[in-house]
Scaffold this motif. Structure first.
Motif, PDB file in Angstrom:
ATOM      1  N   GLY A 113      -1.818 -15.735  12.332  1.00 60.21           N
ATOM      2  CA  GLY A 113      -3.201 -15.960  11.917  1.00 60.21           C
ATOM      3  C   GLY A 113      -3.358 -15.959  10.415  1.00 60.21           C
ATOM      4  O   GLY A 113      -2.668 -16.688   9.704  1.00 60.21           O
ATOM      5  N   ASN A 114      -4.276 -15.127   9.919  1.00 65.06           N
ATOM      6  CA  ASN A 114      -4.434 -14.984   8.476  1.00 65.06           C
ATOM      7  C   ASN A 114      -4.823 -13.545   8.167  1.00 65.06           C
ATOM      8  O   ASN A 114      -4.791 -12.691   9.055  1.00 65.06           O
ATOM      9  N   ILE A 115      -5.179 -13.290   6.898  1.00 60.33           N
ATOM     10  CA  ILE A 115      -5.432 -11.897   6.516  1.00 60.33           C
ATOM     11  C   ILE A 115      -6.916 -11.609   6.337  1.00 60.33           C
ATOM     12  O   ILE A 115      -7.300 -10.563   5.835  1.00 60.33           O
ATOM     13  N   ALA A 116      -7.766 -12.537   6.787  1.00 58.35           N
ATOM     14  CA  ALA A 116      -9.208 -12.369   6.628  1.00 58.35           C
ATOM     15  C   ALA A 116      -9.777 -11.472   7.738  1.00 58.35           C
ATOM     16  O   ALA A 116      -9.136 -11.262   8.766  1.00 58.35           O
ATOM     17  N   PRO A 117     -10.996 -10.933   7.538  1.00 62.76           N
ATOM     18  CA  PRO A 117     -11.563  -9.985   8.510  1.00 62.76           C
ATOM     19  C   PRO A 117     -11.839 -10.629   9.870  1.00 62.76           C
ATOM     20  O   PRO A 117     -12.333 -11.749   9.931  1.00 62.76           O
ATOM     21  N   ALA A 118     -11.524  -9.912  10.947  1.00 67.23           N
ATOM     22  CA  ALA A 118     -11.772 -10.420  12.290  1.00 67.23           C
ATOM     23  C   ALA A 118     -11.906  -9.252  13.258  1.00 67.23           C
ATOM     24  O   ALA A 118     -11.610  -8.103  12.907  1.00 67.23           O
ATOM     25  N   GLY A 174     -11.413  -2.566   4.527  1.00 67.09           N
ATOM     26  CA  GLY A 174     -10.216  -2.124   3.820  1.00 67.09           C
ATOM     27  C   GLY A 174     -10.230  -2.470   2.347  1.00 67.09           C
ATOM     28  O   GLY A 174      -9.740  -1.700   1.519  1.00 67.09           O
ATOM     29  N   GLN A 175     -10.771  -3.633   2.011  1.00 63.66           N
ATOM     30  CA  GLN A 175     -10.681  -4.119   0.631  1.00 63.66           C
ATOM     31  C   GLN A 175     -11.884  -3.777  -0.228  1.00 63.66           C
ATOM     32  O   GLN A 175     -11.799  -3.774  -1.452  1.00 63.66           O
ATOM     33  N   MET A 176     -13.040  -3.528   0.390  1.00 65.00           N
ATOM     34  CA  MET A 176     -14.218  -3.276  -0.436  1.00 65.00           C
ATOM     35  C   MET A 176     -14.209  -1.850  -0.993  1.00 65.00           C
ATOM     36  O   MET A 176     -13.445  -1.000  -0.536  1.00 65.00           O
ATOM     37  N   MET A 177     -15.047  -1.622  -2.012  1.00 65.40           N
ATOM     38  CA  MET A 177     -15.199  -0.278  -2.564  1.00 65.40           C
ATOM     39  C   MET A 177     -16.624   0.196  -2.350  1.00 65.40           C
ATOM     40  O   MET A 177     -17.580  -0.581  -2.469  1.00 65.40           O
ATOM     41  N   GLU A 178     -16.742   1.481  -2.037  1.00 69.50           N
ATOM     42  CA  GLU A 178     -18.030   2.132  -1.859  1.00 69.50           C
ATOM     43  C   GLU A 178     -17.881   3.571  -2.309  1.00 69.50           C
ATOM     44  O   GLU A 178     -16.785   4.118  -2.233  1.00 69.50           O
ATOM     45  N   PRO A 179     -18.978   4.200  -2.692  1.00 70.90           N
ATOM     46  CA  PRO A 179     -18.873   5.636  -2.989  1.00 70.90           C
ATOM     47  C   PRO A 179     -18.580   6.383  -1.688  1.00 70.90           C
ATOM     48  O   PRO A 179     -19.140   6.058  -0.648  1.00 70.90           O
TER      49      PRO A 179
ATOM     50  N   MET B  36     -17.278  -5.815  -3.366  1.00 70.93           N
ATOM     51  CA  MET B  36     -16.432  -6.501  -2.400  1.00 70.93           C
ATOM     52  C   MET B  36     -15.684  -7.640  -3.066  1.00 70.93           C
ATOM     53  O   MET B  36     -16.291  -8.539  -3.628  1.00 70.93           O
ATOM     54  N   PRO B  37     -14.362  -7.610  -3.039  1.00 73.75           N
ATOM     55  CA  PRO B  37     -13.594  -8.679  -3.677  1.00 73.75           C
ATOM     56  C   PRO B  37     -13.380  -9.846  -2.719  1.00 73.75           C
ATOM     57  O   PRO B  37     -13.382  -9.664  -1.501  1.00 73.75           O
ATOM     58  N   SER B  38     -13.198 -11.020  -3.274  1.00 76.45           N
ATOM     59  CA  SER B  38     -12.612 -12.080  -2.470  1.00 76.45           C
ATOM     60  C   SER B  38     -11.157 -11.680  -2.364  1.00 76.45           C
ATOM     61  O   SER B  38     -10.592 -11.132  -3.304  1.00 76.45           O
ATOM     62  N   TYR B  39     -10.552 -11.831  -1.227  1.00 77.65           N
ATOM     63  CA  TYR B  39      -9.129 -11.533  -1.186  1.00 77.65           C
ATOM     64  C   TYR B  39      -8.462 -12.529  -0.276  1.00 77.65           C
ATOM     65  O   TYR B  39      -9.074 -13.106   0.608  1.00 77.65           O
ATOM     66  N   GLY B  40      -7.195 -12.740  -0.524  1.00 78.96           N
ATOM     67  CA  GLY B  40      -6.460 -13.718   0.255  1.00 78.96           C
ATOM     68  C   GLY B  40      -5.109 -13.833  -0.398  1.00 78.96           C
ATOM     69  O   GLY B  40      -4.756 -13.022  -1.237  1.00 78.96           O
ATOM     70  N   PRO B  41      -4.343 -14.839  -0.010  1.00 80.00           N
ATOM     71  CA  PRO B  41      -3.047 -15.020  -0.667  1.00 80.00           C
ATOM     72  C   PRO B  41      -3.274 -15.570  -2.078  1.00 80.00           C
ATOM     73  O   PRO B  41      -3.069 -16.735  -2.338  1.00 80.00           O
ATOM     74  N   GLU B  42      -3.746 -14.690  -2.985  1.00 81.00           N
ATOM     75  CA  GLU B  42      -4.167 -15.122  -4.318  1.00 81.00           C
ATOM     76  C   GLU B  42      -2.965 -15.489  -5.175  1.00 81.00           C
ATOM     77  O   GLU B  42      -1.860 -15.001  -4.981  1.00 81.00           O
ATOM     78  N   GLN B  43      -3.198 -16.358  -6.143  1.00 87.19           N
ATOM     79  CA  GLN B  43      -2.126 -16.685  -7.071  1.00 87.19           C
ATOM     80  C   GLN B  43      -2.622 -16.582  -8.506  1.00 87.19           C
ATOM     81  O   GLN B  43      -3.818 -16.692  -8.762  1.00 87.19           O
ATOM     82  N   ARG B  44      -1.682 -16.361  -9.406  1.00 81.97           N
ATOM     83  CA  ARG B  44      -2.034 -16.232 -10.818  1.00 81.97           C
ATOM     84  C   ARG B  44      -2.743 -17.505 -11.284  1.00 81.97           C
ATOM     85  O   ARG B  44      -2.287 -18.608 -11.011  1.00 81.97           O
ATOM     86  N   GLY B  45      -3.848 -17.330 -11.965  1.00 79.15           N
ATOM     87  CA  GLY B  45      -4.599 -18.481 -12.439  1.00 79.15           C
ATOM     88  C   GLY B  45      -5.547 -19.043 -11.390  1.00 79.15           C
ATOM     89  O   GLY B  45      -6.325 -19.942 -11.667  1.00 79.15           O
ATOM     90  N   GLY B  46      -5.484 -18.513 -10.165  1.00 75.53           N
ATOM     91  CA  GLY B  46      -6.393 -18.966  -9.113  1.00 75.53           C
ATOM     92  C   GLY B  46      -7.770 -18.376  -9.317  1.00 75.53           C
ATOM     93  O   GLY B  46      -7.965 -17.522 -10.187  1.00 75.53           O
ATOM     94  N   THR B  47      -8.733 -18.834  -8.534  1.00 73.71           N
ATOM     95  CA  THR B  47     -10.075 -18.306  -8.702  1.00 73.71           C
ATOM     96  C   THR B  47     -10.203 -16.952  -8.017  1.00 73.71           C
ATOM     97  O   THR B  47      -9.527 -16.662  -7.033  1.00 73.71           O
TER      98      THR B  47
END
Lengths: 355, 180
Positions: A113-118, A174-179, B36-47
């Motif tokens: 799949g991918n690494i996005a939330p599901a 997992g990726q977001m930040m909160e107090p 909240m960050p965008s996250y994914g298979p990021e690469q240097r110089g990517g958005t």
């Protein structure tokens, strides 16, 4: 200044587990939860614990099995494909009555799949996964703070019922930040191993044996019947739900985890338009808070189930409310996370303007 | 009261950092915050982008479909976020790097030559602070003191010396929107 700290979810949950008394962690890397083992590798030695990066998920879950057999608080974490690989171990651990905690940061599937939330692992988490008639308690926090708080409950429930407790989150939490505030510190330094543990005889007249193998059918049926009784008790007393803006609600959204959090904003948007919408958010997805939901039969004109999956949570909602009220469903998969307005539009399409 | 903003640009421009700075400062003020960050298979110089919410009440969705404001560092991010900003929302963009103009008449648009301003202060590295300053000068979800107070969390060790210049960059952004 409060005692709150701003932390990334995957790290805060790891610290939450440590504060709850977890001293042993086993894992194999997989995104989007790598910050959890990374944090554990740094922190556990500081508190007298051990971190082991296993050679595979299969090794990790069996290391957990071994550690938990000694009565200590131990856990693994992984993400969807990794959790699939652990199912055999989870069944063995369940069949051996060994308490432990497994965290799944769910990602888009199926397959790699991918690494996005599901939330596509719902049915695997609450219904199946491994072989045989076993259940595990499944906790589904929708904020980092709730996840941290629930880790204390996770270990206590695991030990109370000698069951596997699974904590399901997703990459977004997992990726977001909160107090976050660590309110409870469980002191495990003076704990004695429980009576059933394989941690040396301690003067007992017998050796404890932990196994999931029972060759005699009569004996194995007895085991099963005893555990069905435990599961029935858990269903009776441990289900939890958050009821948000439900006092005067005509309609409800039913959602858990990240999706419930987004749906809370949908409720606020709907209320601003005069639609009396509320949210029913299962905190335990097994046991499913069926009784709490059924209390709204006769009061609601309908309920929309929303999930990051295809009709998985909806299956439990239908078992709970089928024929009792009009039910709708909306979901996105593959790692797409719908925003609050998209959910409101789905609600309006299925239930009119809700008036 | 809830304020939310999307911050977007290239990886390496300090996009994530000013989001974290904003979140830390908000928390120190006793507000509810999410980053909240965008996250994914990021690469240097990517958005890269992040969403920050600052509120008095517990925050429901950290996911923003239509942000109230956007701080934009590059053309790709302009194309992605300019159309989805809330009606009558705020768009702040670095006009040194983004030559486009917004076609939306409902938006409050700040074209700030942030990179030029930062270079005059000594380095284009401070561009992110200039842009954050412009946002804070417009919206003020939290006080400048809280933002200044959170700088030492990010600028430690040898970088402690950079706190003052970063404050000046933030103030330059505030000044730019205040004089208009």
């Amino acid at each position: 200044m409060s005692s709150k700290v701003l932390m990334k979810g995957a790290e805060a949950l790891a610290e939450g587990a440590i504060q709850a008394g977890c001293r042993y962690y086993f894992g194999y890397p997989i995104t989007p939860q790598n910050e959890t083992p990374e944090y554990m590798s740094r922190r556990l030695p500081e508190v007298g614990g051990r971190f082991v990066q296993a050679e595979s998920e299969l090794a990790a879950i069996n290391m957990l099995y071994g550690a938990a057999c000694t009565g200590v608080r131990a856990m693994v974490s992984s993400s969807s494909p990794g959790i699939s690989l652990m199912q055999e171990g989870i069944s063995y651990i369940s069949g051996s009555n060994v308490p432990c905690v497994v965290m799944n940061a769910m990602r888009g599937g199926p397959g790699l799949g991918n690494i996005a939330p599901a939330q596509g692992d719902y049915l695997q988490a609450v219904k199946g996964g491994g072989n045989g008639d076993y259940k595990r308690i499944v906790l589904a926090p929708s904020s980092i703070q709730e996840g941290v708080d629930l880790f204390v409950d996770a270990f206590e429930l695991a030990e109370k019922y000698r069951m596997v407790v699974m904590v399901i989150v997703d990459g977004l939490i997992g990726q977001m930040m909160e107090p976050v505030e660590f309110k409870t510190q469980v002191d495990v330094s003076t704990r004695k191993p429980p009576e059933w543990a394989v941690s040396g005889r301690h003067g007992r007249d017998h050796a404890n044996i932990i196994t999931s193998l029972t060759l005699d059918a009569v004996e194995l049926e007895k085991w099963n019947l005893a555990h069905q009784a435990v599961y029935a008790e858990v269903e009776k007393v441990e289900s939890r739900i958050e009821e948000y803006q439900m006092e005067d609600a005509d309609y409800a959204i039913i959602a858990y985890g990240t999706m419930a959090r987004i749906a809370k904003t949908t409720v606020r948007l709907a209320r601003a338009k005069g639609i009396k919408l509320g949210l029913l958010r299962p905190i335990t997805v097994w046991p499913f808070p069926a009784k709490q939901m059924q209390a709204y039969v006769g009061k609601l004109k309908g309920a929309l189930t929303v999930e990051l999956a295809y009709r998985q949570l909806f299956e439990d909602v239908r078992l709970t409310l089928c024929d009792k009220m009009p039910l709708g469903w909306y979901g996105r998969g593959g790692g797409i996370v719908p925003g609050p307005q998209e959910v409101l539009t789905a609600f309006e399409e299925q239930f009119g303007k809700g008036r | 009261m809830e304020h939310n903003v999307v911050i977007a640009g290239f990886g390496g421009q300090g996009v994530m950092l000013i989001g974290e700075l904003l979140a830390h400062a908000g928390m120190d003020e006793g507000k509810e915050v999410t980053w909240m960050p965008s996250y994914g298979p990021e690469q240097r110089g990517g958005t890269a982008n992040c969403s920050v919410v600052i509120a008095d009440e517990p925050i429901a969705s950290p996911v923003l479909t239509n942000p109230q404001a956007a701080i934009i560092f590059n053309v790709q991010s302009f194309d992605k976020f300019e159309p989805v900003i809330e009606h009558e929302g705020l768009l702040i963009l670095d006009s040194t790097l983004v030559e486009k103009k917004s076609a939306r008449s409902d938006l409050d648009v700040v074209y700030i030559p942030a990179t030029d301003i930062a270079q005059k202060l000594g380095s284009s590295k401070y561009t992110n602070m200039v842009l954050l300053g412009a946002y804070l000068g417009k919206v003020a979800p939290i006080t400048m003191e809280s933002v200044y107070g959170a700088l030492p969390i990010f600028l430690t060790g040898k970088k402690t010396d950079l706190i003052e210049i970063n404050k000046r960059a933030l103030q330059a952004g505030v000044d730019f929107v205040s004089k208009k």
